[in-house]
Design a protein around this motif. Sequence first.
Motif, PDB file in Angstrom:
ATOM      1  N   UNK A   1       0.635  -1.235  -0.076  1.00  0.00           N
ATOM      2  CA  UNK A   1       0.036  -0.066   0.132  1.00  0.00           C
ATOM      3  C   UNK A   1       0.859   1.191  -0.054  1.00  0.00           C
ATOM      4  N   UNK A   2       2.118   1.187   0.592  1.00  0.00           N
ATOM      5  CA  UNK A   2       2.913   2.237   0.714  1.00  0.00           C
ATOM      6  C   UNK A   2       4.242   1.819   1.128  1.00  0.00           C
ATOM      7  N   UNK A   3       5.302   2.424   0.919  1.00  0.00           N
ATOM      8  CA  UNK A   3       6.708   2.051   1.567  1.00  0.00           C
ATOM      9  C   UNK A   3       6.685   1.654   3.085  1.00  0.00           C
ATOM     10  N   UNK A   4       6.510   0.502   3.650  1.00  0.00           N
ATOM     11  CA  UNK A   4       6.485   0.183   4.633  1.00  0.00           C
ATOM     12  C   UNK A   4       5.209  -0.565   5.185  1.00  0.00           C
ATOM     13  N   UNK A   5       4.655  -0.605   4.428  1.00  0.00           N
ATOM     14  CA  UNK A   5       3.205  -1.331   4.473  1.00  0.00           C
ATOM     15  C   UNK A   5       2.576  -2.104   3.600  1.00  0.00           C
ATOM     16  N   UNK A   6       2.455  -3.535   3.632  1.00  0.00           N
ATOM     17  CA  UNK A   6       1.861  -4.519   3.134  1.00  0.00           C
ATOM     18  C   UNK A   6       0.695  -4.993   3.679  1.00  0.00           C
ATOM     19  N   UNK A   7      -0.195  -5.162   2.707  1.00  0.00           N
ATOM     20  CA  UNK A   7      -1.643  -5.802   3.024  1.00  0.00           C
ATOM     21  C   UNK A   7      -1.804  -7.221   2.508  1.00  0.00           C
ATOM     22  N   UNK A   8      -2.472  -8.058   3.008  1.00  0.00           N
ATOM     23  CA  UNK A   8      -2.936  -9.261   2.699  1.00  0.00           C
ATOM     24  C   UNK A   8      -4.233  -9.301   2.299  1.00  0.00           C
ATOM     25  N   UNK A   9      -4.367  -9.209   0.892  1.00  0.00           N
ATOM     26  CA  UNK A   9      -5.739  -9.089   0.212  1.00  0.00           C
ATOM     27  C   UNK A   9      -6.176 -10.047  -0.523  1.00  0.00           C
TER      28      UNK A   9
ATOM     29  N   UNK B   1      -7.730  -1.631   8.565  1.00  0.00           N
ATOM     30  CA  UNK B   1      -6.581  -2.423   8.832  1.00  0.00           C
ATOM     31  C   UNK B   1      -5.957  -1.768  10.098  1.00  0.00           C
ATOM     32  N   UNK B   2      -6.130  -2.776  11.176  1.00  0.00           N
ATOM     33  CA  UNK B   2      -5.469  -1.954  12.395  1.00  0.00           C
ATOM     34  C   UNK B   2      -3.999  -1.899  12.485  1.00  0.00           C
ATOM     35  N   UNK B   3      -3.496  -0.768  12.962  1.00  0.00           N
ATOM     36  CA  UNK B   3      -1.748  -0.478  12.959  1.00  0.00           C
ATOM     37  C   UNK B   3      -1.206  -1.841  13.434  1.00  0.00           C
ATOM     38  N   UNK B   4      -0.094  -2.140  12.748  1.00  0.00           N
ATOM     39  CA  UNK B   4       0.652  -3.622  12.848  1.00  0.00           C
ATOM     40  C   UNK B   4       0.052  -4.931  12.279  1.00  0.00           C
ATOM     41  N   UNK B   5      -1.062  -4.704  11.839  1.00  0.00           N
ATOM     42  CA  UNK B   5      -1.815  -5.953  11.124  1.00  0.00           C
ATOM     43  C   UNK B   5      -1.799  -5.938   9.687  1.00  0.00           C
TER      44      UNK B   5
ATOM     45  N   UNK C   1       2.490  16.084  13.612  1.00  0.00           N
ATOM     46  CA  UNK C   1       2.534  14.698  13.294  1.00  0.00           C
ATOM     47  C   UNK C   1       3.385  14.464  11.911  1.00  0.00           C
ATOM     48  N   UNK C   2       3.434  15.378  10.983  1.00  0.00           N
ATOM     49  CA  UNK C   2       3.837  15.112   9.651  1.00  0.00           C
ATOM     50  C   UNK C   2       5.564  15.263   9.745  1.00  0.00           C
ATOM     51  N   UNK C   3       6.002  15.818  10.757  1.00  0.00           N
ATOM     52  CA  UNK C   3       7.417  16.302  10.976  1.00  0.00           C
ATOM     53  C   UNK C   3       7.998  15.329  12.124  1.00  0.00           C
ATOM     54  N   UNK C   4       7.208  14.652  12.824  1.00  0.00           N
ATOM     55  CA  UNK C   4       7.680  14.020  13.979  1.00  0.00           C
ATOM     56  C   UNK C   4       8.369  12.342  13.258  1.00  0.00           C
ATOM     57  N   UNK C   5       9.146  12.147  13.914  1.00  0.00           N
ATOM     58  CA  UNK C   5       9.994  10.813  13.699  1.00  0.00           C
ATOM     59  C   UNK C   5       9.306   9.895  14.807  1.00  0.00           C
ATOM     60  N   UNK C   6       8.218   9.183  14.746  1.00  0.00           N
ATOM     61  CA  UNK C   6       7.819   8.462  15.889  1.00  0.00           C
ATOM     62  C   UNK C   6       7.769   6.878  15.448  1.00  0.00           C
ATOM     63  N   UNK C   7       8.205   6.395  16.573  1.00  0.00           N
ATOM     64  CA  UNK C   7       8.081   4.919  16.568  1.00  0.00           C
ATOM     65  C   UNK C   7       6.794   4.188  16.216  1.00  0.00           C
ATOM     66  N   UNK C   8       6.496   3.573  15.267  1.00  0.00           N
ATOM     67  CA  UNK C   8       5.181   2.907  14.693  1.00  0.00           C
ATOM     68  C   UNK C   8       5.414   1.399  15.093  1.00  0.00           C
ATOM     69  N   UNK C   9       4.203   0.788  14.983  1.00  0.00           N
ATOM     70  CA  UNK C   9       4.224  -0.449  15.015  1.00  0.00           C
ATOM     71  C   UNK C   9       4.570  -1.033  13.682  1.00  0.00           C
ATOM     72  N   UNK C  10       4.967  -2.262  13.528  1.00  0.00           N
ATOM     73  CA  UNK C  10       5.552  -2.812  12.279  1.00  0.00           C
ATOM     74  C   UNK C  10       4.117  -2.939  11.204  1.00  0.00           C
TER      75      UNK C  10
END
Length: 450
Positions: free
Chosen positions: A84-92, A211-215, A363-372
Motif C-alpha cells: 500500500x505504501x513503503x513500509x506497509x503491506x496488506x494481505x488482500x 486495517x489495524x496498525x501493525x496488522x 505529526x507530519x514532521x515527527x519521527x515517531x516509532x510506529x508498529x511494524x
Amino acid sequence: MNRRQLLTAGAGLVMASAATAQTRFRDLPDAATYDSPDTMVPPRPGSGPDYNPVVTLNGWSLPWRMNGNVKEFHLVAEPVERIMANGMMARLWGYNGQSTGPTIEAVEGERVRIYVTNRLPEHTTVHWHGMILPSGMDGVGGLSHPAIPPGKTYVYEFDLIKSGTFMYHPHADEMVQMAMGMMGLFIVHPRDPAFMPVDRDFAFLLAAYDIDPGTYIPRVATMTEFNMWTWNSRVFPDIDPLVVSKGDRVRVRCGNLTMTNHPIHMHGYDFEVTCTDGGWVRPEARWPEVSIDIPVGAMRAYEFTADHEGDWAIHCHKAHHTMNAMGHDLPTFIGADKKKLAQMIRRQTPGYMPMGTAGMADMAEMSMELPDNTVPMMSGWGPYGPLEMGGMFSVVKVRDGIADNDYSDPGWYENPPGTQAWEWTGELPDHARNDSPDTILTPRSHLHKG
C-alpha cells in the motif's frame, strides 16, 4: 429409430459437442501476473482495432490473445500481497497478483471471452458492472449462473456493444470479497478512434480498508470505521503522479467501490464530466466543475486541456480521506497545556511526545516509532516541507515538452519568479474587524468622475 437409439444418438451429439468444446478451449490464455506497485504503461495495440491505452495508476492492463475473432483474457481470483505504501503491506484478495486487479481493455464491437480461475478458499463470481450483456453472463452468483467453486475455471463470453468506463467485481460474498480488495477496471474504447480522443487517459478505483496498525488483513465486517483510503489499493505518498505534457487533452476515469461518496477535487483547472458507467455525456449536457462527487458503485470520467504548468493537487475533499491509519478515538487537546504532564510521562516513557496541543500538523514532521507494517497518519514531503497528507491524494504534474509515452516523475515544479507566495516583512495595512453578530452591509464605493 426407437427411444433408446434416439437417446444414444443424442448423447453422442452432446459428447461430440463437449469434445469439440474441450478441443477449442484446451489451452487457456496465459494468466499473466504483475506484483510491482509501480504504474505499468501499456503499449499501443500492435494488431486489431487501434486505441490509446489507459494508464492505470499503480496498476497495469491485462494481456490478451486473439482466438479467431474473439479476444481472450484470463483472470485469476486469488490471495495477493499489496504494497500500500513503503513500509506497509496488506494481505488482500485480488486478481493476477494485484489488488486492484488488472485493467481489461477492448474495443466497442469486439467479442471477448474471459476465463476466470478461482484460487480463493471460497466460491466467487465476476460481475461486469455497467456492461450490456446476456443475463447468464452477468455474474450474480445463484442468479446468473452457479458460483465458481475453488479450483474451477468458468468462461464469460459476450459482445461489447457500447464504449465507456466500466469495472468488474464479485457478486458473491460481496461484503468479504470486495472488502478484501477484489475489483478492477474494464475500459471499452470507441470503435472510431476519432470519437472522444485524448492524449493521456488515466484510471483508478477508490477502495477503503480497515486495517489495524501493525496488522496485515482488513477487518471485513467494518461498515463505517475505515482507516485506509486508497486509489488502486495505494495511499499517499506512494500513489504515482499523473504526468502530463502541456497542451495535452487529458481524461481521468475514477470508480468508487467504497461505502461512501467521494468528492474528487483537482487544483489549477476546471473540467467537464464526459462519461459515466451509463455512457458518454452529450456535449450539451456537460458543465464546468473543479470537484466531482462520485457516488457509491459509480464511475465518472472528466476531461481538461493541460494549459497550466505546475504541480497541482488532486484528492478527495473529505478531510479524513487524506489521512492514513487514522485513530477514531483520539481526544482533542487543542489549547491545553500538557508540558508538565509530558515531563511526568517521560520519566516513565523516555521519548514520549504529546500531540494535538496546537493541532495535528506536527505529526507530519515527527519521527515517531510506529508498529511494524504501519505508515504515518500524515506523510509525504514536497519541495518546501511536509505535505501533511495521506490516503486519497496525488499530484497532477504538467510540464512543457514531455514525450508522448513518458510518464516518469519529472520532479518538483520550480515556480517562475514572481509567481510564488512570499513572506511580507514591511508595514501591514490596518485589517478590518467585525465583532458584531449582525449582518453588515458593505457600502457601494463612490464613483469618481474624471
